[in-house]
Design a protein around this motif. Structure first.
Motif, PDB file in Angstrom:
ATOM      1  N   ASP B 158     -24.127 -34.106 -39.816  1.00 38.06           N
ATOM      2  CA  ASP B 158     -23.816 -34.658 -41.378  1.00 38.06           C
ATOM      3  C   ASP B 158     -23.390 -35.928 -41.638  1.00 38.06           C
ATOM      4  N   ARG B 160     -23.256 -38.255 -43.783  1.00 37.11           N
ATOM      5  CA  ARG B 160     -22.469 -39.006 -44.848  1.00 37.11           C
ATOM      6  C   ARG B 160     -20.992 -38.317 -45.097  1.00 37.11           C
ATOM      7  N   THR B 161     -20.807 -37.075 -44.821  1.00 34.11           N
ATOM      8  CA  THR B 161     -19.777 -36.206 -44.878  1.00 34.11           C
ATOM      9  C   THR B 161     -18.698 -36.820 -43.921  1.00 34.11           C
ATOM     10  N   LEU B 162     -19.238 -37.136 -42.570  1.00 34.71           N
ATOM     11  CA  LEU B 162     -18.400 -37.151 -41.349  1.00 34.71           C
ATOM     12  C   LEU B 162     -17.927 -38.753 -41.575  1.00 34.71           C
TER      13      LEU B 162
END
Lengths: 354, 260
Positions: B158, B160-162
């Motif tokens: 992920d 974007r979230t990381l």
């Protein structure tokens, strides 16, 4: 002066405005929840506070500093994500110490802080494990420790419990609240779960279509919903059409049956139509005494829900549900039998015209 | 049911025969250099040939440079496309597939027109310049494979979230790529690297037209002038490619085992 000041915040994606002129002040150490359905703008506001979205208009201040255009790395906020977002290549200790390493702290200081955070989240022996070796609840605890390790001024929680099963969700939300109280950290929590918001927050912001429909304490929000949306979104509610009979005396009629309310009816004229609301748990079966309102109808359905038994009664047109605590000795009403329902005058909520 | 199973086995048998027979024949032929006995004489001759050694080393060095150069371009690009420009993904995919559509000979003639000795940037004037041009050609040639491998790796995490989690902890874009993204797409990058290595080692068109002493033209030269050595070289080239494919399998299997 509040610790977080959000003023006239707006966010548009092209022609679509998802947050409209939003204002909010949050005190230091306060726990505020944004509650609302999907797409109501709650996460967008949180992301604007974090710096992951740029505000189209308005300003955000944290601790007296304007942060509206600062990058996320300079806002001193810690964020916990729904999907945990632990770094898969780092151990638990590596994850918790990541922010401190970036800040250039020395190894001894990092190790001490990591150990302290592991104690705080009650996982002191799991520092050498990798995220994939942990359960969902443990991963979210580590994510919380990682966010808190850098001593942020604000903690942002973006639906952190949504991916967990029901039991873990309840225990973890209690832990989060206890931690927040101990550390006294200002916290903004986003959720679509009303029970979560009601149980954990100092104040709740109920969001609807990019606007705050109501901001208040959990008790305020539940007992005195300001709008029809808040009333229907928070808790189960009977919504009934009523006619104002005497606004000064607080008299109305529901399906032709007279009722009284202690709520202010000054905005209405005689014979105005309005919507009133009654919580199922505020209703009891049987005639009330003189101080209580009584409505008569016919039992239409009796549903066993475990701890409570929900009885649906039909007036001449309207239907309303009431909850009875489950008691084996309880004589359940028969379907089709006549029934009287009573409730206190102050429990009859009058919705505004929105 | 039995007929069905027999059909499957026949298909597998003929398929295997189709692929393996030429290889076995080539291998068998490569062992016949000494009359009347099987020997590895052809391999010994090839391995002892200084031109083999120099061309092989040259191609290996160029393959490594191609991998480093290509990854340095592709990883940040794929990362930012995944993070901020997802709408551009189909366009980027189309561009990265172009080297499969445009023949290598067209690309190399384009290079020669643009960078010949009378151009504004006369890279072909020096051997270093020409080697650099050849590396650029190899990067172009490997683009579809490298991009696809890296993109697959990025899609598996992920991004974007990381990235946002790291940003909120104070990390800069460079730190995020170096400390978070690269370690998590390592196996995807290695897959792309081995594919690139296999392509560069045997590449002929670019190296030949740019007149560089690479392994591909050497294969062709030996093929035109010797009898048994080309068969030995062909077998060796296959072994290198298979070794690369095997390494990809080992790495991806280890990654899967490590993260259930």
């Amino acid at each position: 002066m509040s610790f977080i000041e959000i003023s006239h915040l707006r966010k548009s994606f092209g022609a679509n405005t998802v947050v409209h002129d939003f204002d909010l002040s949050i005190d230091k150490g306060e726990f505020v929840s944004f509650l609302g359905p999907s797409g109501c703008g709650k996460t967008t506001i949180l992301r604007m506070i974090a710096g992951f979205e740029t505000a189209s208009a308005g300003a955000i201040q944290i601790g007296g500093t304007e942060v509206t255009h600062l990058p996320p790395s300079r806002r001193k906020v810690g964020m916990v994500f729904q999907a945990y977002a632990l770094f898969p290549n780092l151990t638990v200790a590596g994850n918790i110490g990541f922010g401190l390493k970036i800040a250039g702290k020395d190894k001894g200081e990092i190790d001490a802080r990591v150990a302290e955070m592991l104690e705080l989240i009650k996982l002191p022996d799991l520092g050498s494990r990798y995220p994939y070796q942990l359960s969902g609840g443990q991963q979210q605890r580590v994510a919380l420790a990682r966010a808190l390790a850098v001593k942020p001024e604000v903690l942002l929680l973006d639906e952190p419990l949504s991916a967990l099963d029901a039991k873990i969700r309840v225990s973890l939300r209690e832990e989060i609240r206890a931690l927040q109280r101990d550390l006294g950290i200002t916290t903004v929590f986003v959720t679509h779960d009303q029970e979560e918001a009601l149980s954990i927050s100092d104040r709740i912001v109920v969001m609807n279509e990019g606007r705050a429909d109501q901001i208040g304490t959990p008790s305020d929000i539940y007992n005195n919903p300001a709008t029809r949306f808040v009333a229907s979104f928070v808790g189960t509610l009977n919504l009934l059409e009523a006619r104002v009979v005497d606004p000064a005396a607080g008299r109305l009629s529901i399906d032709g049956q007279p009722v009284m309310t202690t709520r202010d009816l000054s905005a209405f004229g005689i014979a105005d139509e309005t919507t009133v609301a009654l919580r199922p748990e505020a209703l009891t079966l049987g005639d009330g005494n003189g101080d209580r309102n009584t409505l008569s109808g016919t039992v239409e359905e009796v549903a066993f829900l475990g701890a409570v038994i929900r009885v649906r009664v039909r007036l001449s047109e309207a239907r309303l549900s009431l909850d009875l605590f489950n008691d084996p000795a309880l004589q359940l009403p028969r379907i089709g039998a006549p029934a009287a329902i009573s409730f206190k005058r102050e429990d009859l909520l009058v919705m505004d015209r929105r | 049911m039995k007929t069905n199973r027999l059909g499957h086995w026949l298909a597998i048998f003929f398929g295997t025969l189709y692929f393996l027979l030429p290889l076995v024949a080539t291998f068998e032929f490569s062992l016949r250099k000494l009359r009347g006995v099987y020997s590895f004489e052809a391999y010994r001759v090839v391995l002892a040939d200084p031109q083999f050694q120099s061309s092989f080393v040259y191609s290996v060095v160029l393959a490594v440079i191609t991998i480093v150069f290509g990854m340095a371009i592709i990883v940040p690009m794929a990362y930012f496309v995944e993070l901020r420009l997802r709408k551009l993904r189909p366009f980027v995919e189309f561009v990265t597939l172009l080297p499969l559509v445009v023949p290598a000979i067209v690309i190399v003639f384009g290079y020669l027109r643009l960078y010949n000795s009378s151009s504004l940037l006369p890279l072909t004037n020096t051997s270093t310049g020409t080697s650099f041009l050849l590396t650029c050609g190899y990067v172009t040639l490997a683009l579809p494979y490298m991009y696809r491998s890296v993109e697959t790796g990025l899609r598996a995490i992920d991004v974007r979230t990381l990235t946002e989690a790291a940003e909120s902890l104070g990390a800069s874009a460079g730190t995020i790529i170096w400390r978070i993204i690269l370690p998590n797409i390592r196996s995807a990058m290695l897959s792309g690297a081995f594919l690139t290595f296999a392509i560069v080692i045997g590449e002929f068109t670019f190296a030949s037209l740019l007149n560089r002493p690479a392994f591909g033209p050497y294969l062709q030269l030996i093929g035109a002038n010797r009898a048994y050595e080309p068969a030995a070289l062909a077998v060796m080239a296959f072994m290198i490619t298979w070794a690369c494919m095997g390494l990809i399998q080992v790495i991806s299997r280890n990654t899967v085992a490590a993260r259930p």
